[in-house]
Motif scaffolding. Sequence first.
Motif, mmCIF file in Angstrom:
data_model
loop_
_atom_site.group_PDB
_atom_site.id
_atom_site.type_symbol
_atom_site.label_atom_id
_atom_site.label_comp_id
_atom_site.label_asym_id
_atom_site.label_seq_id
_atom_site.Cartn_x
_atom_site.Cartn_y
_atom_site.Cartn_z
ATOM 1 N N ALA A 1 -94.957 36.119 19.613
ATOM 2 C CA ALA A 1 -94.525 35.698 18.273
ATOM 3 C C ALA A 1 -93.477 34.593 18.345
ATOM 4 O O ALA A 1 -93.567 33.596 17.619
ATOM 5 C CB ALA A 1 -93.991 36.898 17.495
ATOM 6 N N ALA B 1 -95.043 31.296 19.422
ATOM 7 C CA ALA B 1 -95.867 30.760 18.339
ATOM 8 C C ALA B 1 -94.994 30.069 17.293
ATOM 9 O O ALA B 1 -95.326 28.980 16.809
ATOM 10 C CB ALA B 1 -96.689 31.876 17.695
ATOM 11 N N GLN C 1 -96.778 27.539 15.101
ATOM 12 C CA GLN C 1 -98.019 28.291 14.915
ATOM 13 C C GLN C 1 -97.763 29.714 14.426
ATOM 14 O O GLN C 1 -98.657 30.557 14.468
ATOM 15 C CB GLN C 1 -98.814 28.327 16.222
ATOM 16 C CG GLN C 1 -99.270 26.978 16.711
ATOM 17 C CD GLN C 1 -100.264 26.338 15.770
ATOM 18 O OE1 GLN C 1 -101.180 26.980 15.269
ATOM 19 N NE2 GLN C 1 -100.094 25.062 15.514
ATOM 20 N N GLY D 1 -97.656 32.819 12.184
ATOM 21 C CA GLY D 1 -98.608 33.166 11.131
ATOM 22 C C GLY D 1 -100.053 32.981 11.557
ATOM 23 O O GLY D 1 -100.959 33.465 10.898
ATOM 24 N N ARG D 2 -100.281 32.277 12.655
ATOM 25 C CA ARG D 2 -101.638 32.116 13.199
ATOM 26 C C ARG D 2 -101.787 32.818 14.537
ATOM 27 O O ARG D 2 -102.849 33.314 14.873
ATOM 28 C CB ARG D 2 -101.972 30.635 13.399
ATOM 29 C CG ARG D 2 -102.262 29.895 12.124
ATOM 30 C CD ARG D 2 -102.836 28.523 12.400
ATOM 31 N NE ARG D 2 -104.148 28.646 13.034
ATOM 32 C CZ ARG D 2 -104.663 27.726 13.836
ATOM 33 N NH1 ARG D 2 -104.009 26.628 14.105
ATOM 34 N NH2 ARG D 2 -105.850 27.895 14.371
ATOM 35 N N PHE D 3 -100.711 32.800 15.330
ATOM 36 C CA PHE D 3 -100.737 33.366 16.679
ATOM 37 C C PHE D 3 -99.502 34.238 16.886
ATOM 38 O O PHE D 3 -98.553 34.167 16.118
ATOM 39 C CB PHE D 3 -100.706 32.257 17.743
ATOM 40 C CG PHE D 3 -101.864 31.334 17.727
ATOM 41 C CD1 PHE D 3 -103.046 31.667 18.346
ATOM 42 C CD2 PHE D 3 -101.774 30.109 17.094
ATOM 43 C CE1 PHE D 3 -104.118 30.802 18.335
ATOM 44 C CE2 PHE D 3 -102.839 29.233 17.075
ATOM 45 C CZ PHE D 3 -104.016 29.585 17.701
ATOM 46 N N GLU E 1 -99.037 37.625 17.114
ATOM 47 C CA GLU E 1 -98.999 39.021 16.707
ATOM 48 C C GLU E 1 -100.425 39.524 16.497
ATOM 49 O O GLU E 1 -101.315 38.746 16.196
ATOM 50 C CB GLU E 1 -98.233 39.183 15.395
ATOM 51 C CG GLU E 1 -96.770 38.781 15.486
ATOM 52 C CD GLU E 1 -96.092 38.916 14.144
ATOM 53 O OE1 GLU E 1 -95.418 39.938 13.957
ATOM 54 O OE2 GLU E 1 -96.256 38.020 13.309
ATOM 55 N N GLN F 1 -104.499 36.734 11.739
ATOM 56 C CA GLN F 1 -104.029 35.986 12.894
ATOM 57 C C GLN F 1 -105.076 36.001 13.987
ATOM 58 O O GLN F 1 -105.830 36.955 14.133
ATOM 59 C CB GLN F 1 -102.720 36.578 13.407
ATOM 60 C CG GLN F 1 -101.606 36.426 12.404
ATOM 61 C CD GLN F 1 -100.254 36.525 13.050
ATOM 62 O OE1 GLN F 1 -100.101 36.390 14.257
ATOM 63 N NE2 GLN F 1 -99.242 36.744 12.244
ATOM 64 N N ARG F 2 -105.120 34.907 14.746
ATOM 65 C CA ARG F 2 -106.030 34.843 15.883
ATOM 66 C C ARG F 2 -105.473 35.712 16.991
ATOM 67 O O ARG F 2 -104.274 35.747 17.210
ATOM 68 C CB ARG F 2 -106.167 33.409 16.360
ATOM 69 C CG ARG F 2 -106.844 32.529 15.316
ATOM 70 C CD ARG F 2 -106.960 31.137 15.784
ATOM 71 N NE ARG F 2 -107.751 31.127 17.018
ATOM 72 C CZ ARG F 2 -108.120 30.019 17.631
ATOM 73 N NH1 ARG F 2 -107.803 28.853 17.149
ATOM 74 N NH2 ARG F 2 -108.821 30.072 18.738
ATOM 75 N N ALA F 3 -106.324 36.416 17.663
ATOM 76 C CA ALA F 3 -105.853 37.324 18.697
ATOM 77 C C ALA F 3 -106.741 37.246 19.930
ATOM 78 O O ALA F 3 -107.951 37.365 19.843
ATOM 79 C CB ALA F 3 -105.838 38.754 18.161
#
Length: 78
Positions: free
Chosen positions: A3, A6, A11, A13-15, A17, A22-24
């Motif tokens: 977090a 990111a 980034q 809010g996108r990466f 977590e 979110q992308r994971a």
Amino acid sequence: MTANAAIQLGQGGRFGEIAPGQRADFTILSGNPMETPPEQLDHLDVEATIINGQPADLRPLWLSRPGLTLRVVASVLF
């Protein structure tokens, strides 16, 4: 990416977590590597791999613990 990393890269809010929207990319292991003695880390198995928030290979989970698979996928997608 964690977090904090990111956020530093703009980034957040996108990466960083595992949360809806979110992308994971992550791997689910058979045990906790933080609690496993170093000499036993090679005994941990890969249970599943998630790429871009999508299951890449859940065969071990589907075969051994289908309820867990559904909870993991649901928590990533919803």
